[in-house]
Design a protein around this motif. Structure first.
Motif, short mmCIF file in Angstrom:
data_model
loop_
_atom_site.label_atom_id
_atom_site.label_comp_id
_atom_site.label_asym_id
_atom_site.label_seq_id
_atom_site.Cartn_x
_atom_site.Cartn_y
_atom_site.Cartn_z
N VAL A 283 0.84 -1.20 0.00
CA VAL A 283 0.00 0.00 0.00
C VAL A 283 0.88 1.25 0.00
O VAL A 283 1.88 1.32 0.71
CB VAL A 283 -0.92 0.04 1.24
N ILE A 284 0.46 2.22 -0.81
CA ILE A 284 1.04 3.57 -0.79
C ILE A 284 -0.02 4.52 -0.27
O ILE A 284 -1.16 4.51 -0.76
CB ILE A 284 1.49 4.00 -2.19
N ILE A 285 0.32 5.32 0.71
CA ILE A 285 -0.54 6.41 1.16
C ILE A 285 -0.01 7.68 0.49
O ILE A 285 1.16 8.05 0.69
CB ILE A 285 -0.55 6.56 2.69
N PHE A 286 -0.86 8.31 -0.29
CA PHE A 286 -0.46 9.44 -1.13
C PHE A 286 -1.04 10.73 -0.57
O PHE A 286 -2.22 10.80 -0.22
CB PHE A 286 -0.99 9.20 -2.55
N TYR A 287 -0.19 11.76 -0.46
CA TYR A 287 -0.68 13.04 0.04
C TYR A 287 0.07 14.17 -0.65
O TYR A 287 1.30 14.18 -0.69
CB TYR A 287 -0.48 13.15 1.56
N ALA A 288 -0.67 15.11 -1.21
CA ALA A 288 -0.09 16.31 -1.83
C ALA A 288 1.01 15.97 -2.83
O ALA A 288 2.06 16.60 -2.86
CB ALA A 288 0.44 17.26 -0.75
N GLY A 289 0.75 14.97 -3.67
CA GLY A 289 1.67 14.62 -4.73
C GLY A 289 2.85 13.77 -4.31
O GLY A 289 3.73 13.49 -5.13
N GLN A 290 2.87 13.32 -3.06
CA GLN A 290 4.01 12.56 -2.55
C GLN A 290 3.57 11.29 -1.85
O GLN A 290 2.45 11.21 -1.33
CB GLN A 290 4.83 13.40 -1.57
N ILE A 291 4.46 10.31 -1.81
CA ILE A 291 4.25 9.14 -0.97
C ILE A 291 4.63 9.51 0.46
O ILE A 291 5.74 9.97 0.72
CB ILE A 291 5.13 7.96 -1.43
N GLU B 114 12.50 13.41 4.48
CA GLU B 114 12.79 12.46 3.42
C GLU B 114 11.95 11.20 3.64
O GLU B 114 11.51 10.91 4.75
CB GLU B 114 14.28 12.09 3.43
N LEU B 115 11.72 10.46 2.57
CA LEU B 115 11.07 9.16 2.67
C LEU B 115 12.13 8.18 3.17
O LEU B 115 13.05 7.81 2.44
CB LEU B 115 10.53 8.72 1.31
N ARG B 116 12.02 7.77 4.43
CA ARG B 116 13.06 6.96 5.05
C ARG B 116 12.54 5.60 5.48
O ARG B 116 11.34 5.40 5.65
CB ARG B 116 13.65 7.69 6.26
N SER B 117 13.47 4.69 5.66
CA SER B 117 13.12 3.33 6.03
C SER B 117 12.85 3.22 7.52
O SER B 117 13.57 3.78 8.34
CB SER B 117 14.25 2.37 5.63
N LEU B 118 11.80 2.48 7.86
CA LEU B 118 11.46 2.21 9.24
C LEU B 118 11.55 0.70 9.43
O LEU B 118 11.92 -0.03 8.52
CB LEU B 118 10.05 2.72 9.53
N ASN B 119 11.23 0.22 10.62
CA ASN B 119 11.33 -1.21 10.87
C ASN B 119 10.43 -2.01 9.93
O ASN B 119 9.38 -1.56 9.51
CB ASN B 119 10.93 -1.51 12.32
#
Length: 326
Positions: free
Chosen positions: A223-231, A302-307
């Motif tokens: 799933v991608i949650i999209f907001y204001a043109g960004q993931i 930034e779009l960063r990695s989580l657990n």
């Protein structure tokens, strides 16, 4: 195996007020035979992303950067004629938003499906007609309806006809943009079941774009949650819906009552999506966010990695995740 790879994709609309950043630095991968759900409220840029993947943009829309790799080929800079003849319909097809109104009212439904075959394949018209009737039957429409005009079909049947058209050249990927819009709940359930059955039967990959979170949860592997043109968040369906890590995802999920679990207080997300000509400084969600602090207003996350391999665009993701776990 990846059938679609999107890397740092940007698509802007040129207007008198400035560039509308409808798709802004978007990256994701779609694996063969899987479903990717893309969810967000109206105006977030979901449909713009769908049409960018198809390279079906209006005159004022243009790709400003990034890659769209389909069947191992970057199509982002490919000329329109080449995309039309080699990629679109053959490798990736679109079921557009309000698809039941997308059929040409002055041509028979079957003729419109056959045309998709004849334009892209050097084949006999009789073979195209037979293939079109087979596709109508596959989506649950009597082949005798080949000669029906769109107005002679119900809304659900027109939706099925558009799905048949999208599948007629056996593409690897179907992009379904709000496939259940304007349908009653019974027909919605039928269309959802049809997509599930076709995905399993044809081993196709599906990009499902919707604002219906329950549909995303039911259909999607990722799933991608999209907001204001960004993931803003990207991960497995189970992870996102059980323990959201972005405030926007958290707000969307907790705005709906849980019919099976304990009763909890519903929350709402104040305000509305930002103007994408001049989005807020820092995090684009910060004016509506209950977790926002000074850094959120000044520094774009930034779009960063989580657990667990999840990606999230938030300075306070760990705090949101901790609240979700409780």
């Amino acid at each position: 195996m990846a059938v679609l790879e999107v890397d740092k994709l940007k698509m802007y609309y040129s207007t008198r007020e400035g560039d509308v950043r409808a798709v802004d630095d978007v990256s994701f991968t779609l694996e063969k035979g899987t479903t990717l759900g893309i969810a967000g409220e109206s105006g977030s840029g979901k449909s713009s992303l769908a049409y960018t993947l198809m390279k079906l943009l209006p005159q004022n829309g243009s790709i400003r950067g990034g890659k769209i790799i389909i069947a191992g080929v970057d199509v982002s800079d490919m000329p329109e004629g080449e995309v039309r003849s080699k990629v679109r319909w053959k490798h990736i097809s679109l079921v557009p938003q309000s698809a039941m109104n997308a059929l040409n009212p002055v041509f028979k439904v079957g003729e419109q499906i056959s045309e998709a075959i004849l334009v892209h394949q050097d084949t006999d018209p009789d073979i195209a007609i037979e293939k079109s009737k087979q596709m109508l039957e596959l989506v649950g429409i009597d082949p005798r309806r080949y000669d029906s005009y769109p107005h002679e079909l119900s809304g659900g049947m027109r939706q099925r006809a558009m799905i048949a058209m999208a599948l007629v050249l056996n593409p690897d990927i179907i992009v379904a943009d709000e496939p259940t819009t304007a349908l009653d709940v019974i027909v919605q359930a039928q269309i959802i079941q049809l997509l599930k059955d076709l995905k399993r039967t044809l081993s196709m990959s599906l990009v499902l774009i919707t604002h219906d979170l329950s549909l995303v949860a039911e259909m999607s592997d990722m799933v991608i949650i999209f907001y204001a043109g960004q993931i803003v968040e990207y991960g497995s369906s189970e992870a996102l819906f059980v323990t959201p890590a972005h405030p926007y995802t958290f707000g969307l999920i907790h705005a709906f009552p849980n019919l099976k679990g304990p009763k909890t207080k519903l929350i709402s997300i104040p305000g509305s999506p930002p103007d994408l000509v001049a989005p807020p400084s820092g995090c684009r969600f910060n004016p509506r966010c209950q977790f926002a602090t000074q850094i959120c207003r000044e520094v774009e996350p930034e779009l960063r990695s989580l657990n667990g391999g999840r990606l999230v665009r938030c300075h306070h993701a760990e705090e949101v995740l901790a609240k979700s776990v409780r």
